[in-house]
Scaffold this active site. Structure first.
Site, PDB file in Angstrom:
ATOM      1  N   GLY A 145      -2.868  46.777  19.550  1.00 46.15           N
ATOM      2  CA  GLY A 145      -2.639  48.077  20.035  1.00 46.15           C
ATOM      3  C   GLY A 145      -1.068  48.599  19.468  1.00 46.15           C
ATOM      4  N   CYS A 146      -0.933  49.861  19.601  1.00 46.28           N
ATOM      5  CA  CYS A 146       0.393  50.453  18.783  1.00 46.28           C
ATOM      6  C   CYS A 146       1.768  49.990  19.715  1.00 46.28           C
ATOM      7  CB  CYS A 146       0.084  51.835  18.913  1.00 46.28           C
ATOM      8  SG  CYS A 146      -0.334  52.651  20.450  1.00 46.28           S
TER       9      CYS A 146
END
Length: 341
Positions: A145-146
């Site tokens: 995920g970012c």
């Protein structure tokens, strides 16, 4: 090489499509949507692609495995756990930008994502593709995920070298609006975001468990982190400001040396020699820019980690994992200069 892309109409999917189009080893991109949807021209659902002749076809795992070398999923959480099982069973290469296969524990996924998890046996076949800290990749690569990417790259040298009090980690992370996806909500509407800052998912963000999962693999003494997320009125970018108490007094120069040693072989991670990075340093790039500082008065280490959430936090890292899996040059197909101003 022919590749498949499922989910081109989202922000990450659109950026991924552009990167694949310019990748020197990709000859053709086959686009897929919902299994029960009709075939539609790409330009009818993404108007910026008026010159493109590609079509989005109904998803079919057998067709993908026959025609393509790999499939990218740029889909929302809950989709790949339904679609990917035949691909996993056949050990067909998958790079998944969703969160469905990042967590090893099915109960953790159910708790944080509020969805039914994939079968435990399928989860066990996935590898976590934090591309700048290379590990062995399986045929199923779960793209991080970012927020997790920015946070883990900022913490890795500190945790791996056990330089901090493991109970003292605080992460204050801020993200632009594209991280919320295309679908507008009350909190992501222009009038709510413009000229405003707002915390969201306090202590509930779904990237927390993957951060903890990786931190505890590096150092089991890390029990938890304090993690806050703030929506800021910009389109792209994440800034994670990380605080932790040092195990013993040190200097900023010692910190920088540790970070430089950790990332000297990674072309997409830059440790600034002085000062702190800004979002403009990385927008449009697959880079993570890091700044480090030590405050001897409070014995506090500060790390600032910035990434473009749609590049390093999604599509760019997916291309980086694609390059790693197929043993291509690590920088292939990825831009080298930021979008500025």
């Amino acid at each position: 090489m022919q590749v498949a892309l499922v989910g081109v109409t989202g922000y990450s999917g659109m950026v991924l499509y552009r990167l694949l189009k310019q990748h020197p080893q990709v000859d053709e991109i086959h686009l897929y949507g919902h299994a029960d949807a009709a075939t539609v021209p790409l330009k009818t659902v993404a108007t910026m692609y008026q010159e493109e002749t590609a079509e989005i076809r109904p998803f079919d795992a057998a067709t993908i495995m026959r025609d393509d070398a790999v499939v990218f999923f740029a889909t929302s959480a809950g989709i790949t756990r339904q679609l990917a099982l035949p691909l996993i069973e056949a050990h067909f290469p998958v790079i998944d930008l969703s969160g469905d296969f990042r967590l090893h524990d099915p109960q953790q996924y159910q708790h944080w994502y509020h969805r039914e998890p994939a079968p435990a046996a399928a989860l066990a076949q996935a590898s976590y593709g934090l591309a700048d800290i290379p590990a062995t990749l399986t045929t199923y690569i779960a793209n991080p995920g970012c927020y997790a990417t920015a946070t883990l790259l900022g913490l890795a040298p500190l945790v791996q070298h056990q330089l901090i009090d493991p109970t003292s980690i605080v992460v204050d992370a801020k993200s632009g609006l594209s991280g919320a996806g295309k679908r507008a909500t009350d909190s992501s509407h222009y009038v709510a975001v413009n000229d405003n800052l707002s915390l969201y998912k306090l202590n509930q963000h779904q990237h927390i468990p993957e951060i903890m999962q990786q931190l505890q693999q590096w150092w089991s003494a890390v029990p938890a982190i304090e993690f806050t997320t703030t929506l800021i009125p910009v389109t792209r970018g994440i800034m994670a400001t990380i605080y932790a108490k040092a195990q013993q007094p040190l200097t900023t120069a010692q910190l920088q040396a540790t970070f430089n040693d950790s990332y000297q072989a990674q072309p997409f991670v830059q440790v600034l020699p002085t000062g702190m990075p800004t979002l403009k340093d990385v927008v449009g790039l697959n880079n993570c820019a890091l700044g480090v500082d030590y405050n001897p008065v409070t014995n506090t280490i500060v790390v600032v980690s910035v990434i473009d959430n749609l590049m390093k936090g999604a599509a760019g890292q997916a291309i980086q994992n694609f390059n790693r899996y197929f043993e291509l040059p690590v920088t292939a197909g990825l831009p080298t200069l930021p979008v500025f101003p």
